[in-house]
Design an enzyme around this catalytic site. Structure first.
Site, PDB file in Angstrom:
ATOM      1  N   HIS A   1     -10.373  -5.395  -3.070  1.00 34.79           N
ATOM      2  CA  HIS A   1      -9.014  -5.591  -2.542  1.00 34.79           C
ATOM      3  C   HIS A   1      -9.086  -5.990  -1.086  1.00 34.79           C
ATOM      4  CE1 HIS A   1     -10.127  -1.321  -2.189  1.00 34.79           C
ATOM      5  NE2 HIS A   1      -9.440  -1.292  -1.066  1.00 34.79           N
TER       6      HIS A   1
ATOM      7  N   ASP B   1       0.854  -1.192   0.000  1.00 33.73           N
ATOM      8  CA  ASP B   1       0.000   0.000   0.000  1.00 33.73           C
ATOM      9  C   ASP B   1       0.891   1.245   0.000  1.00 33.73           C
ATOM     10  OD1 ASP B   1      -3.215   0.521   1.020  1.00 33.73           O
ATOM     11  OD2 ASP B   1      -1.803   2.192   1.093  1.00 33.73           O
TER      12      ASP B   1
ATOM     13  N   HIS C   1      -6.878  -5.828   2.344  1.00 41.54           N
ATOM     14  CA  HIS C   1      -5.725  -5.266   3.047  1.00 41.54           C
ATOM     15  C   HIS C   1      -5.163  -6.374   3.936  1.00 41.54           C
ATOM     16  CE1 HIS C   1      -6.851  -0.888   2.434  1.00 41.54           C
ATOM     17  NE2 HIS C   1      -8.035  -1.438   2.273  1.00 41.54           N
TER      18      HIS C   1
HETATM   19  P1  5GP Z   1      -9.768   1.387   0.509  1.00 44.92           P
HETATM   20  O1  5GP Z   1      -9.840   2.723   1.207  1.00 44.92           O
HETATM   21  O2  5GP Z   1     -10.523   1.434  -0.804  1.00 44.92           O
HETATM   22  O3  5GP Z   1     -10.138   0.224   1.353  1.00 44.92           O
HETATM   23  O4  5GP Z   1      -8.244   1.141   0.194  1.00 44.92           O
HETATM   24  C1  5GP Z   1      -7.563   1.708  -0.866  1.00 44.92           C
HETATM   25  C2  5GP Z   1      -6.100   1.623  -0.518  1.00 44.92           C
HETATM   26  O5  5GP Z   1      -5.361   1.809  -1.702  1.00 44.92           O
HETATM   27  C3  5GP Z   1      -5.637   2.695   0.464  1.00 44.92           C
HETATM   28  O6  5GP Z   1      -5.060   2.064   1.603  1.00 44.92           O
HETATM   29  C4  5GP Z   1      -4.628   3.515  -0.326  1.00 44.92           C
HETATM   30  O7  5GP Z   1      -3.535   3.927   0.456  1.00 44.92           O
HETATM   31  C5  5GP Z   1      -4.214   2.551  -1.414  1.00 44.92           C
HETATM   32  N1  5GP Z   1      -3.827   3.185  -2.657  1.00 44.92           N
HETATM   33  C6  5GP Z   1      -4.512   4.157  -3.336  1.00 44.92           C
HETATM   34  N2  5GP Z   1      -3.880   4.472  -4.474  1.00 44.92           N
HETATM   35  C7  5GP Z   1      -2.771   3.680  -4.536  1.00 44.92           C
HETATM   36  C8  5GP Z   1      -1.710   3.561  -5.482  1.00 44.92           C
HETATM   37  O8  5GP Z   1      -1.663   4.228  -6.503  1.00 44.92           O
HETATM   38  N3  5GP Z   1      -0.738   2.655  -5.203  1.00 44.92           N
HETATM   39  C9  5GP Z   1      -0.771   1.866  -4.070  1.00 44.92           C
HETATM   40  N4  5GP Z   1       0.243   1.006  -3.912  1.00 44.92           N
HETATM   41  N5  5GP Z   1      -1.754   1.973  -3.162  1.00 44.92           N
HETATM   42  C10 5GP Z   1      -2.736   2.856  -3.387  1.00 44.92           C
END
Ligand code: 5GP
Length: 114
Positions: A100, A31, A102
Site C-alpha cells: 500500500h 486511512d 500512503h
Molecule cells: P502500515 O503501517 O502497514 O504502513 O500501514 C497500515 C495502515 O493501514 C495504517 O495507517 C492503519 O491506520 C491503516 N489501517 C489498518 N487497518 C485498517 C482498516 O481496517 N481500515 C482502514 N481504512 N485503514 C486501516
C-alpha cells in the site's frame, strides 16, 4: 491457505472502507487512523506483500498506481504538495502485509520521519 489481510478483506468488500477510487487494478480509501488532514491508502488488487516482493512484471501496475495517486492528490486539493510513503517490513513500520502507498497531505510534513 494463509489468512486474508485486512486490505484483501476490504478489496473483497467483506469489511467497509471509505473508498475514494476503484478500478480493475486498484482501490483507494481513507486511512482509519489519519496522520494528516488527507491520508489515503492506495493498494493494488493483486496480492503483493510489500515493496520487497515487487518484480519487473509489476512495472505497469506501479505506473498505474502512481497515476491514480496523482489524480487523487489533485481531486483531494493537495496542490501545495504531498508525500507518498510505503513502509516495508518490520523496521520500515509495516503493519499490514498487502502493498500500500500512503498518500499524505493537507499540512506541511516534517522530515526526517521518526
Ligand atoms: P502500515 O503501517 O502497514 O504502513 O500501514 C497500515 C495502515 O493501514 C495504517 O495507517 C492503519 O491506520 C491503516 N489501517 C489498518 N487497518 C485498517 C482498516 O481496517 N481500515 C482502514 N481504512 N485503514 C486501516
Amino acid at each position: 491457505m494463509s489468512e486474508k489481510t485486512i486490505f484483501k478483506r476490504i478489496i473483497d468488500k467483506e469489511i467497509p472502507a471509505n473508498i475514494v477510487h476503484e478500478d480493475e487494478l486498484c482501490l483507494a480509501f481513507h486511512d482509519v487512523n489519519p496522520q494528516a488532514p488527507v491520508h489515503v491508502l492506495v493498494i493494488p488488487k493483486k496480492e503483493i506483500a510489500s515493496a520487497n516482493q515487487l518484480t519487473g512484471d509489476d512495472a505497469e501496475l506501479l505506473g498505474h498506481l502512481f497515476g491514480v495517486i496523482r489524480t487523487l492528490a489533485q481531486k483531494l486539493g493537495l496542490e501545495n504538495g504531498y508525500r507518498v510513503v510505503t513502509n516495508c517490513g518490520n523496521d520500515g513500520g509495516q503493519t499490514v502485509y498487502h502493498l500500500h502507498f500512503h498518500l499524505l497531505g493537507g499540512r506541511p510534513l516534517a522530515w526526517p520521519p521518526g
